[in-house]
Structure formats: C-alpha cells, structure tokens
Design a protein around this motif. Structure first.
Motif, PDB file in Angstrom:
ATOM      1  N   LYS A  22      30.555-130.773  38.875  1.00  0.00           N
ATOM      2  CA  LYS A  22      31.892-130.900  38.276  1.00  0.00           C
ATOM      3  C   LYS A  22      32.283-129.635  37.531  1.00  0.00           C
ATOM      4  N   GLY A  23      31.837-128.495  38.054  1.00  0.00           N
ATOM      5  CA  GLY A  23      32.247-127.211  37.477  1.00  0.00           C
ATOM      6  C   GLY A  23      31.317-126.648  36.429  1.00  0.00           C
ATOM      7  N   ALA A  24      30.247-127.366  36.071  1.00  0.00           N
ATOM      8  CA  ALA A  24      29.304-126.818  35.078  1.00  0.00           C
ATOM      9  C   ALA A  24      28.658-125.550  35.662  1.00  0.00           C
ATOM     10  N   PRO A  25      28.704-124.436  34.921  1.00  0.00           N
ATOM     11  CA  PRO A  25      28.226-123.172  35.485  1.00  0.00           C
ATOM     12  C   PRO A  25      26.737-123.217  35.841  1.00  0.00           C
ATOM     13  N   SER A  26      26.366-122.545  36.929  1.00  0.00           N
ATOM     14  CA  SER A  26      24.963-122.547  37.339  1.00  0.00           C
ATOM     15  C   SER A  26      24.139-121.824  36.284  1.00  0.00           C
ATOM     16  N   GLY A  27      22.893-122.262  36.129  1.00  0.00           N
ATOM     17  CA  GLY A  27      22.025-121.650  35.118  1.00  0.00           C
ATOM     18  C   GLY A  27      22.023-122.438  33.823  1.00  0.00           C
ATOM     19  N   TYR A  28      23.117-123.130  33.527  1.00  0.00           N
ATOM     20  CA  TYR A  28      23.160-123.934  32.299  1.00  0.00           C
ATOM     21  C   TYR A  28      22.588-125.316  32.584  1.00  0.00           C
ATOM     22  N   ASP A  29      21.257-125.375  32.773  1.00  0.00           N
ATOM     23  CA  ASP A  29      20.565-126.637  32.998  1.00  0.00           C
ATOM     24  C   ASP A  29      19.696-126.914  31.782  1.00  0.00           C
ATOM     25  N   PHE A  30      19.612-128.176  31.407  1.00  0.00           N
ATOM     26  CA  PHE A  30      18.872-128.521  30.187  1.00  0.00           C
ATOM     27  C   PHE A  30      17.753-129.505  30.501  1.00  0.00           C
ATOM     28  N   ALA A  31      16.967-129.174  31.523  1.00  0.00           N
ATOM     29  CA  ALA A  31      15.961-130.121  32.022  1.00  0.00           C
ATOM     30  C   ALA A  31      14.660-130.119  31.229  1.00  0.00           C
TER      31      ALA A  31
END
Ligand code: HEC
Length: 120
Positions: A64-73
């Motif tokens: 839904k448009g969340a920029p790649s790289g901004y993952d909080f896993a």
C-alpha cells in the motif's frame, strides 16, 4: 483594518500553523529515570505486528505504498528506525498507521517510552 492589526493576525496564523506541524521527536522524550519494564517480547513485537507490518512487512504489491526497506520484522530493524518510528507513531504523533484503525489509547505512550529507553 490597520497595518499593525493585519501584521498581528498574520503572525498569529503563522504561529498556529507551525505548532500544528510540530512533531514530537525521540530527543524530546528521555527514558524515565526508573527505566522501562517494556521489552520487545512483552510489547514492541506485538505493537509492530498489529499496527505496522501489514504494509511495511508485506511483499511489494501489498505494501500500500510503504517504502521498501522500512520493514520492522526484528528488534534490530526497529532499533535502526527508532527515531523515524517515534516521529510517525509514538506519543502524540499519529501519521502512522495511515488507515482508519488507530492503536488503542495508551499504546502510543507505551511506544514512546519503549523507544526512548532504546527498545530493549
Ligand atoms: C496501511 C499501510 C501502512 C501501515 C499499516 C503503516 N504504514 Fe508506514 N508507511 C505507509 C506509506 C504509504 C508510507 C509512505 C508515505 C509516508 O511516508 O507517509 C509509509 C512510510 C513510513 C515510514 C517512512 C517515512 C518516514 O517518515 O521516515 C515510516 C518510518 C513508517 N511508515 C512507520 C510506520 C509505523 C511505525 C507504523 C505502525 C505504527 C506504520 N508505518 C504503519 C503505509 C503504512
């Protein structure tokens, strides 16, 4: 209307505008002197999973448009983006998540405390 009055009105509008845009940052919020009892296991992981990862942890087409790289896993990811996560979602910052579902009351305050103490 006199010039002085106009000027005063203009200044008031500027001040209002500036305060509306002002975000609370990680630097504004020190860790409480007694520290925090919140941990990644007891709080952080569940918060990020429930409110952020549906977009940020999704494959490209479902983000839904969340920029790649901004993952909080992982806790390392969260610590790396600590300051940005704070500015978007903690304390009185409410620009994330963008959807209609807001985290329950009090959760943003907990997030602020946990991040301020280094996301233990
Ligand atoms: C419904 C999908 C969605 C959810 C859920 C979501 N985000 Fe986002 N996020 C986006 C989109 C779209 C952008 C890019 C536009 C923007 O920055 O506003 C973004 C950008 C970001 C950025 C990068 C830009 C910056 O300001 O540094 C951060 C950090 C971020 N989100 C944090 C979060 C956090 C923390 C949560 C959970 C509390 C969250 N997001 C939940 C969609 C989402």
């Amino acid at each position: 209307m006199g010039r002085a009055r106009l000027l005063a009105l203009g200044l008031a509008a500027l001040t209002l505008g500036a305060s509306a845009c002002k975000e609370t940052t990680l630097e504004d919020r020190p860790c409480p002197p007694e520290g925090t009892t919140l941990t990644y296991e007891s709080f952080g992981e569940g918060f990020m999973d429930a409110h952020c990862q549906s977009c940020h942890g999704a494959p490209t087409k479902d983000r839904k448009g969340a920029p790649s790289g901004y993952d909080f896993a992982t806790v390392e990811d969260v610590r790396r983006w600590r300051s940005r996560i704070f500015s978007r979602a903690a304390a009185d910052n409410t620009t994330m998540p963008p959807g209609p579902d807001d985290p329950p009351e009090g959760e943003r305050e907990k997030l602020a405390e946990w991040l301020a103490c280094g996301a233990p």
